[in-house]
Design an enzyme around this catalytic site. Structure first.
Site, mmCIF file in Angstrom:
data_model
loop_
_atom_site.group_PDB
_atom_site.id
_atom_site.type_symbol
_atom_site.label_atom_id
_atom_site.label_comp_id
_atom_site.label_asym_id
_atom_site.label_seq_id
_atom_site.Cartn_x
_atom_site.Cartn_y
_atom_site.Cartn_z
ATOM 1 N N HIS A 81 30.448 24.568 72.914
ATOM 2 C CA HIS A 81 30.620 25.446 71.758
ATOM 3 C C HIS A 81 29.431 26.403 71.702
ATOM 4 O O HIS A 81 28.285 25.998 71.948
ATOM 5 C CB HIS A 81 30.668 24.628 70.465
ATOM 6 C CG HIS A 81 32.016 24.033 70.214
ATOM 7 N ND1 HIS A 81 33.027 24.743 69.620
ATOM 8 C CD2 HIS A 81 32.515 22.811 70.500
ATOM 9 C CE1 HIS A 81 34.101 23.990 69.545
ATOM 10 N NE2 HIS A 81 33.827 22.801 70.074
ATOM 11 N N GLY A 128 30.529 3.707 84.381
ATOM 12 C CA GLY A 128 31.217 3.706 83.096
ATOM 13 C C GLY A 128 30.415 4.420 82.008
ATOM 14 O O GLY A 128 29.192 4.421 82.019
ATOM 15 N N ALA A 152 25.696 3.528 84.815
ATOM 16 C CA ALA A 152 26.476 3.365 83.586
ATOM 17 C C ALA A 152 25.730 3.937 82.378
ATOM 18 O O ALA A 152 24.518 3.792 82.255
ATOM 19 C CB ALA A 152 26.732 1.876 83.370
ATOM 20 N N LYS A 199 17.929 10.644 85.284
ATOM 21 C CA LYS A 199 16.902 11.020 86.274
ATOM 22 C C LYS A 199 17.201 10.249 87.559
ATOM 23 O O LYS A 199 17.787 9.163 87.505
ATOM 24 C CB LYS A 199 15.515 10.577 85.795
ATOM 25 C CG LYS A 199 15.138 11.082 84.419
ATOM 26 C CD LYS A 199 14.060 12.155 84.547
ATOM 27 C CE LYS A 199 13.445 12.508 83.218
ATOM 28 N NZ LYS A 199 13.993 13.640 82.536
HETATM 29 C C1 COA Z 1 22.825 2.328 88.899
HETATM 30 C C2 COA Z 1 23.297 0.942 89.337
HETATM 31 C C3 COA Z 1 24.389 1.107 90.395
HETATM 32 C C4 COA Z 1 22.163 0.062 89.846
HETATM 33 O O1 COA Z 1 21.613 0.516 90.989
HETATM 34 P P1 COA Z 1 20.458 -0.337 91.670
HETATM 35 O O2 COA Z 1 20.102 0.410 92.889
HETATM 36 O O3 COA Z 1 20.892 -1.747 91.852
HETATM 37 O O4 COA Z 1 19.300 -0.215 90.618
HETATM 38 P P2 COA Z 1 18.371 -1.356 89.987
HETATM 39 O O5 COA Z 1 19.195 -2.346 89.273
HETATM 40 O O6 COA Z 1 17.449 -1.832 91.056
HETATM 41 O O7 COA Z 1 17.559 -0.518 88.923
HETATM 42 C C5 COA Z 1 16.495 0.357 89.238
HETATM 43 C C6 COA Z 1 15.908 0.839 87.914
HETATM 44 O O8 COA Z 1 16.866 1.678 87.260
HETATM 45 C C7 COA Z 1 17.198 1.155 85.983
HETATM 46 N N1 COA Z 1 18.646 1.327 85.777
HETATM 47 C C8 COA Z 1 19.641 0.842 86.540
HETATM 48 N N2 COA Z 1 20.832 1.230 86.041
HETATM 49 C C9 COA Z 1 20.580 1.950 84.949
HETATM 50 C C10 COA Z 1 21.404 2.606 84.015
HETATM 51 N N3 COA Z 1 22.737 2.580 84.132
HETATM 52 N N4 COA Z 1 20.814 3.285 83.013
HETATM 53 C C11 COA Z 1 19.468 3.325 82.900
HETATM 54 N N5 COA Z 1 18.619 2.719 83.774
HETATM 55 C C12 COA Z 1 19.184 2.033 84.771
HETATM 56 C C13 COA Z 1 16.829 -0.318 86.049
HETATM 57 O O9 COA Z 1 16.574 -0.827 84.759
HETATM 58 C C14 COA Z 1 15.616 -0.275 86.929
HETATM 59 O O10 COA Z 1 14.513 0.164 86.158
HETATM 60 P P3 COA Z 1 13.016 -0.439 86.412
HETATM 61 O O11 COA Z 1 12.669 -0.008 87.819
HETATM 62 O O12 COA Z 1 12.205 0.223 85.357
HETATM 63 O O13 COA Z 1 13.162 -1.898 86.270
HETATM 64 C C15 COA Z 1 23.843 0.097 88.155
HETATM 65 O O14 COA Z 1 22.765 -0.231 87.277
HETATM 66 C C16 COA Z 1 24.922 0.761 87.373
HETATM 67 O O15 COA Z 1 24.681 1.495 86.395
HETATM 68 N N6 COA Z 1 26.174 0.476 87.800
HETATM 69 C C17 COA Z 1 27.332 1.063 87.216
HETATM 70 C C18 COA Z 1 28.217 -0.050 86.660
HETATM 71 C C19 COA Z 1 29.478 0.519 86.155
HETATM 72 O O16 COA Z 1 29.493 1.504 85.439
HETATM 73 N N7 COA Z 1 30.585 -0.064 86.561
HETATM 74 C C20 COA Z 1 31.863 0.484 86.196
HETATM 75 C C21 COA Z 1 32.933 -0.103 87.017
HETATM 76 S S1 COA Z 1 33.384 0.889 88.415
#
Ligand code: COA
Length: 199
Positions: free
Chosen positions: A124, A153, A171, A191
């Site tokens: 908007h 998600g 997510a 980020k």
């Molecule tokens: C991003 C994702 C894939 C994880 O990736 P990863 O490589 O295993 O990352 P890690 O778990 O090692 O996290 C690394 C850092 O990012 C942060 N982080 C991970 N996912 C995050 C999110 N969604 N939002 C904010 N921070 C996140 C963690 O807290 C961690 O922070 P730290 O270093 O300060 O401890 C997973 O967290 C995610 O969001 N998956 C999506 C799940 C989903 O939406 N599923 C739907 C069904 S298809």
């Protein structure tokens, strides 16, 4: 219980049809989308009839083998490559018109978009503080997701962002700036937290 529930037995995400009820279900889903002349979808696409697909003043083009779940809303100027999926209750609204597709949502091949996401390729306009926002119109800006991305998600991609090839968006993220290729981005605002390639 809705008719769709009888046919899909509660399974919201279309899958390779295993029986005549499922075939009928996805046939109805594709028919609902294709009744609009500015929607194109090959026969290999599986659309749940509970999805809302409407081109508004734009055009929607699906590549092969796209899967659209119940409750997904896809409207306006949107294009998909092959093998994409959109999960339940995700909303994609492309801005602009067919003549001026300046708010195009372009999705590459093999893109997975999880549920409850939101991508609206227009904002908007609120430049004039003396005029109601609803009278100032919309400013379209394209959203692009390149090939082989996974959008988690509840992700919100704001108007104008570009997600590079092979990237993952965590997510619950709100993406306000471009995400480089082969990276994992997360948070509000999103980020880059990691790269996918070994350092
Ligand atoms: C991003 C994702 C894939 C994880 O990736 P990863 O490589 O295993 O990352 P890690 O778990 O090692 O996290 C690394 C850092 O990012 C942060 N982080 C991970 N996912 C995050 C999110 N969604 N939002 C904010 N921070 C996140 C963690 O807290 C961690 O922070 P730290 O270093 O300060 O401890 C997973 O967290 C995610 O969001 N998956 C999506 C799940 C989903 O939406 N599923 C739907 C069904 S298809």
């Amino acid at each position: 219980m809705s008719l769709w529930n009888l046919l899909d037995r509660g399974y919201s995400m279309p899958k390779k049809p295993g029986n005549c009820k499922e075939r009928l279900l996805y046939r109805i889903g594709r028919h609902f989308a294709l009744r609009h002349k500015n929607v194109e979808a090959p026969k290999s696409c599986l659309f749940h009839p509970g999805a809302k697909i409407h081109p508004r003043n734009g055009k929607i083009v699906f590549g092969g083998n796209c899967i659209i779940a119940e409750g997904a809303i896809i409207q306006g100027n949107v294009s998909f490559g092959d093998n994409c999926s959109v999960q339940a209750y995700t909303i994609l609204v492309g801005g602009g018109t067919r003549e001026d597709p300046s708010g195009q949502i372009s999705i590459g091949n093999g893109v997975r978009i999880a549920s409850h996401g939101m991508m609206i390729a227009a904002n908007h306009i609120f430049d004039d503080p003396d005029k109601p926002i609803h009278n100032q119109g919309l400013r379209p800006a394209p959203i692009t997701i390149e090939d082989d991305c996974w959008i988690g998600g509840r992700v919100n991609l704001t108007a104008g962002v570009h997600v590079g090839k092979g990237s993952v968006v965590g997510a619950g993220s709100v993406v306000t700036k471009d995400v480089p290729s082969m990276s994992i981005a997360a948070g509000i605002p999103a980020k880059v937290i990691k790269g996918r390639l070994a350092s």
